[in-house]
Write a protein that holds these residues in place. Structure first.
Motif, PDB file in Angstrom:
ATOM      1  N   ALA A 239       0.831  -1.202   0.000  1.00 55.82           N
ATOM      2  CA  ALA A 239       0.000   0.000   0.000  1.00 55.82           C
ATOM      3  C   ALA A 239       0.866   1.254   0.000  1.00 55.82           C
ATOM      4  O   ALA A 239       1.886   1.320   0.699  1.00 55.82           O
ATOM      5  N   ARG A 240       0.464   2.234  -0.765  1.00 56.77           N
ATOM      6  CA  ARG A 240       1.165   3.517  -0.786  1.00 56.77           C
ATOM      7  C   ARG A 240       0.677   4.375   0.377  1.00 56.77           C
ATOM      8  O   ARG A 240      -0.524   4.446   0.637  1.00 56.77           O
ATOM      9  N   PRO A 241       1.571   5.059   1.075  1.00 54.03           N
ATOM     10  CA  PRO A 241       1.120   5.929   2.173  1.00 54.03           C
ATOM     11  C   PRO A 241       0.340   7.125   1.644  1.00 54.03           C
ATOM     12  O   PRO A 241       0.642   7.660   0.581  1.00 54.03           O
ATOM     13  N   ILE A 242      -0.665   7.522   2.420  1.00 47.95           N
ATOM     14  CA  ILE A 242      -1.443   8.717   2.104  1.00 47.95           C
ATOM     15  C   ILE A 242      -0.911   9.867   2.945  1.00 47.95           C
ATOM     16  O   ILE A 242      -0.736   9.723   4.155  1.00 47.95           O
ATOM     17  N   ALA A 243      -0.657  11.000   2.309  1.00 46.14           N
ATOM     18  CA  ALA A 243      -0.233  12.199   3.034  1.00 46.14           C
ATOM     19  C   ALA A 243      -1.466  13.024   3.381  1.00 46.14           C
ATOM     20  O   ALA A 243      -2.305  13.293   2.517  1.00 46.14           O
ATOM     21  N   PHE A 244      -1.572  13.400   4.643  1.00 40.20           N
ATOM     22  CA  PHE A 244      -2.722  14.185   5.108  1.00 40.20           C
ATOM     23  C   PHE A 244      -2.273  15.595   5.473  1.00 40.20           C
ATOM     24  O   PHE A 244      -1.152  15.805   5.971  1.00 40.20           O
ATOM     25  N   SER A 245      -3.142  16.561   5.241  1.00 35.58           N
ATOM     26  CA  SER A 245      -2.854  17.950   5.603  1.00 35.58           C
ATOM     27  C   SER A 245      -4.166  18.659   5.907  1.00 35.58           C
ATOM     28  O   SER A 245      -5.248  18.078   5.796  1.00 35.58           O
ATOM     29  N   ASP A 246      -4.073  19.925   6.301  1.00 29.88           N
ATOM     30  CA  ASP A 246      -5.255  20.672   6.713  1.00 29.88           C
ATOM     31  C   ASP A 246      -6.268  20.797   5.573  1.00 29.88           C
ATOM     32  O   ASP A 246      -5.916  20.808   4.387  1.00 29.88           O
ATOM     33  N   ALA A 247      -7.527  20.907   5.938  1.00 30.94           N
ATOM     34  CA  ALA A 247      -8.609  21.082   4.970  1.00 30.94           C
ATOM     35  C   ALA A 247      -8.442  22.414   4.240  1.00 30.94           C
ATOM     36  O   ALA A 247      -7.856  23.366   4.770  1.00 30.94           O
ATOM     37  N   PRO A 248      -8.970  22.523   3.025  1.00 25.48           N
ATOM     38  CA  PRO A 248      -8.851  23.780   2.274  1.00 25.48           C
ATOM     39  C   PRO A 248      -9.592  24.936   2.942  1.00 25.48           C
ATOM     40  O   PRO A 248     -10.573  24.752   3.655  1.00 25.48           O
ATOM     41  N   ARG A 249      -9.129  26.120   2.644  1.00 27.73           N
ATOM     42  CA  ARG A 249      -9.714  27.368   3.131  1.00 27.73           C
ATOM     43  C   ARG A 249     -10.243  28.162   1.936  1.00 27.73           C
ATOM     44  O   ARG A 249      -9.853  27.904   0.791  1.00 27.73           O
ATOM     45  N   ALA A 250     -11.064  29.148   2.204  1.00 25.08           N
ATOM     46  CA  ALA A 250     -11.514  30.029   1.124  1.00 25.08           C
ATOM     47  C   ALA A 250     -10.409  31.001   0.736  1.00 25.08           C
ATOM     48  O   ALA A 250     -10.233  31.325  -0.443  1.00 25.08           O
ATOM     49  N   THR A 251      -9.660  31.473   1.717  1.00 24.43           N
ATOM     50  CA  THR A 251      -8.535  32.379   1.503  1.00 24.43           C
ATOM     51  C   THR A 251      -7.346  31.851   2.292  1.00 24.43           C
ATOM     52  O   THR A 251      -7.518  31.078   3.243  1.00 24.43           O
ATOM     53  N   PRO A 252      -6.126  32.261   1.944  1.00 26.21           N
ATOM     54  CA  PRO A 252      -4.956  31.708   2.632  1.00 26.21           C
ATOM     55  C   PRO A 252      -4.982  31.867   4.144  1.00 26.21           C
ATOM     56  O   PRO A 252      -4.454  31.017   4.866  1.00 26.21           O
ATOM     57  N   ARG A 253      -5.603  32.911   4.651  1.00 29.07           N
ATOM     58  CA  ARG A 253      -5.656  33.142   6.093  1.00 29.07           C
ATOM     59  C   ARG A 253      -7.014  32.776   6.701  1.00 29.07           C
ATOM     60  O   ARG A 253      -7.274  33.065   7.866  1.00 29.07           O
ATOM     61  N   GLY A 254      -7.858  32.146   5.917  1.00 27.15           N
ATOM     62  CA  GLY A 254      -9.189  31.813   6.398  1.00 27.15           C
ATOM     63  C   GLY A 254      -9.228  30.559   7.246  1.00 27.15           C
ATOM     64  O   GLY A 254      -8.201  29.932   7.540  1.00 27.15           O
ATOM     65  N   ARG A 255     -10.430  30.190   7.621  1.00 25.81           N
ATOM     66  CA  ARG A 255     -10.661  29.003   8.450  1.00 25.81           C
ATOM     67  C   ARG A 255     -10.633  27.750   7.578  1.00 25.81           C
ATOM     68  O   ARG A 255     -11.259  27.714   6.514  1.00 25.81           O
ATOM     69  N   PRO A 256      -9.926  26.698   8.010  1.00 23.10           N
ATOM     70  CA  PRO A 256     -10.047  25.433   7.285  1.00 23.10           C
ATOM     71  C   PRO A 256     -11.441  24.856   7.493  1.00 23.10           C
ATOM     72  O   PRO A 256     -11.850  24.592   8.623  1.00 23.10           O
ATOM     73  N   GLY A 257     -12.186  24.717   6.419  1.00 26.03           N
ATOM     74  CA  GLY A 257     -13.568  24.271   6.535  1.00 26.03           C
ATOM     75  C   GLY A 257     -13.653  22.769   6.680  1.00 26.03           C
ATOM     76  O   GLY A 257     -13.264  22.023   5.781  1.00 26.03           O
ATOM     77  N   SER A 258     -14.176  22.307   7.815  1.00 27.82           N
ATOM     78  CA  SER A 258     -14.217  20.873   8.088  1.00 27.82           C
ATOM     79  C   SER A 258     -15.294  20.590   9.120  1.00 27.82           C
ATOM     80  O   SER A 258     -15.482  21.355  10.063  1.00 27.82           O
ATOM     81  N   THR A 259     -15.996  19.468   8.937  1.00 26.70           N
ATOM     82  CA  THR A 259     -17.062  19.065   9.841  1.00 26.70           C
ATOM     83  C   THR A 259     -16.557  17.977  10.779  1.00 26.70           C
ATOM     84  O   THR A 259     -16.074  16.934  10.332  1.00 26.70           O
ATOM     85  N   LEU A 260     -16.678  18.219  12.070  1.00 30.95           N
ATOM     86  CA  LEU A 260     -16.157  17.305  13.079  1.00 30.95           C
ATOM     87  C   LEU A 260     -16.752  15.910  12.949  1.00 30.95           C
ATOM     88  O   LEU A 260     -17.944  15.740  12.710  1.00 30.95           O
ATOM     89  N   GLY A 261     -15.908  14.905  13.106  1.00 31.83           N
ATOM     90  CA  GLY A 261     -16.341  13.515  13.197  1.00 31.83           C
ATOM     91  C   GLY A 261     -15.923  12.959  14.552  1.00 31.83           C
ATOM     92  O   GLY A 261     -16.248  13.515  15.584  1.00 31.83           O
ATOM     93  N   GLY A 262     -15.147  11.869  14.524  1.00 27.96           N
ATOM     94  CA  GLY A 262     -14.701  11.261  15.777  1.00 27.96           C
ATOM     95  C   GLY A 262     -15.799  10.462  16.444  1.00 27.96           C
ATOM     96  O   GLY A 262     -16.936  10.388  15.953  1.00 27.96           O
TER      97      GLY A 262
END
Length: 381
Positions: A239-262
């Motif tokens: 299996a190839r490793p998956i690289a994870f990073s922060d969710a996309p934002r609307a602008t570079p300094r904006g909030r990363p848009g993401s819905t909580l799971g867990g």
């Protein structure tokens, strides 16, 4: 006393709980066995039915409104001291504990923390991961980019992008899901990306998409998908490793848009709670288990300290440090009784609407009407 618990059928959901239960000595009069249900059951099965059959139930926070309406869970305040609950609030990452607070009480212990993040095959993409939704759309012109739309995830993707665009759904006004202006902007983006998404993963849940990405080369990027640490450092050599990073934002300094799971551990009304059971639960939420035992057994801890622990990150490809900022800013869904049914309906509406190229104003009109009905007690849903 023998207890039965129910969790979900994935190494992240089961292995650490089962291993912790195996450490218990039945000769001491306390044992615990965990059963498993598919991810789809975890996301949608009626909580009162599960609580009628199990002492401990691993659940997602949007189920708490339904659980309160059915009276099937014991509030944490009846079992743990205010000091213990306050400590959990301080030590849990993001809204992991507060998401289980509803109607003046907490209804589950925050065992596992997760939110939607970006997943990519670094070997198939040049340069750093895209930081904004404009950058994601630009990448989709030249590389295979998938959206997670199966099951409830079309709705969850919609909610997250709206949060990134500055309007976390139903937060400013609990009776309004999203404004027409922001909703249209979100659907425009989703339609643009969905039209180019590889057909191979359109009907897969997040686990299926990540497993596909690890095994095949036809998906280079999924900009918004629930993070599973297991795919960052796979045990399968093929299996190839998956690289994870922060969710996309609307602008570079904006909030990363993401819905909580867990996930959280709820204690059902049928459970005969003993001090030994509470001590076991305290251990699962404590630093020793959260930073050491749970990550070592394929789990995804909820303690902030684990997400920033150098050893944990070294073992799991930096997954935690790379996505912690998104988790801290994660959007918490509505939790009223009726939300789960709305989420399923909304996902079908969005998914079918995009596939059929329905006018976005019509999709938004139906979304708003169905959301309003979900908030009316006794309304057929």
């Amino acid at each position: 006393m023998h207890y039965r618990g129910l969790t979900w059928d994935h190494p992240r959901g089961y292995n650490a709980l089962a291993a912790a239960a195996a450490r218990l000595d039945p000769a001491g009069g306390f044992s615990l066995a965990w059963d498993k249900q598919p991810l789809e059951g975890f996301e949608a099965h009626p909580i009162d039915d599960l609580c009628a059959r199990y002492d401990l139930v691993v659940l997602d926070h949007p189920h708490v409104g339904e659980a309160v309406a059915k009276g099937c869970l014991v509030p944490l305040e009846d079992l743990f001291s205010p000091e213990e609950i306050a400590a959990l609030a301080r030590e849990s990452i993001g809204p992991s504990l507060s998401s289980y607070r509803f109607a003046g009480a907490h209804w589950a212990l925050p065992l596992d923390a997760a939110t939607q993040v970006m997943a990519r095959r670094a070997d198939l993409l040049d340069g750093p991961p895209p930081a904004t939704w404009d950058e994601v759309a630009a990448r989709a012109e030249h590389a295979p980019v998938a959206l997670s739309l199966a099951g409830p995830h079309a709705c969850l993707t919609f909610l997250s992008i709206a949060a990134a665009f500055g309007e976390p759904p139903a937060v400013a006004d609990p009776d309004l899901l999203v404004s027409d202006a922001v909703g249209a902007q979100v659907l425009d983006l989703m339609a643009r990306l969905a039209a180019r998404a590889p057909a191979s993963v359109r009907e897969k849940n997040p686990i299926g998409i990540l497993a596909h990405m690890a095994a095949q080369d036809d998906v280079a990027l999924c900009p918004l998908i629930y993070g599973y640490v297991n795919y960052a450092a796979p045990s399968d050599a093929a299996a190839r490793p998956i690289a994870f990073s922060d969710a996309p934002r609307a602008t570079p300094r904006g909030r990363p848009g993401s819905t909580l799971g867990g996930t959280g551990i709820g204690i059902s009304r049928r459970c005969d709670v003993t001090p030994a059971l509470l001590d076991h639960l305290r251990w699962l939420l404590g630093a020793q288990a959260q930073v050491g035992f749970i990550p070592a057994h394929d789990g995804q801890p909820s303690r902030r300290a684990a997400w920033h622990d150098a050893g944990v990150n070294a073992r799991w490809g930096g997954f935690y440090a790379a996505t912690a900022q998104t988790l801290e800013a994660a959007y918490v869904r509505p939790r009223h009784d009726g939300y789960i049914a709305f989420q399923a309906d909304a996902s079908r509406l969005i998914r079918d609407g995009l596939a059929d190229r329905r006018p976005h104003r019509d999709i938004l009109g139906d979304l708003g009407a169905r959301y309003a009905r979900s908030r009316v007690p006794g309304t057929e849903r």
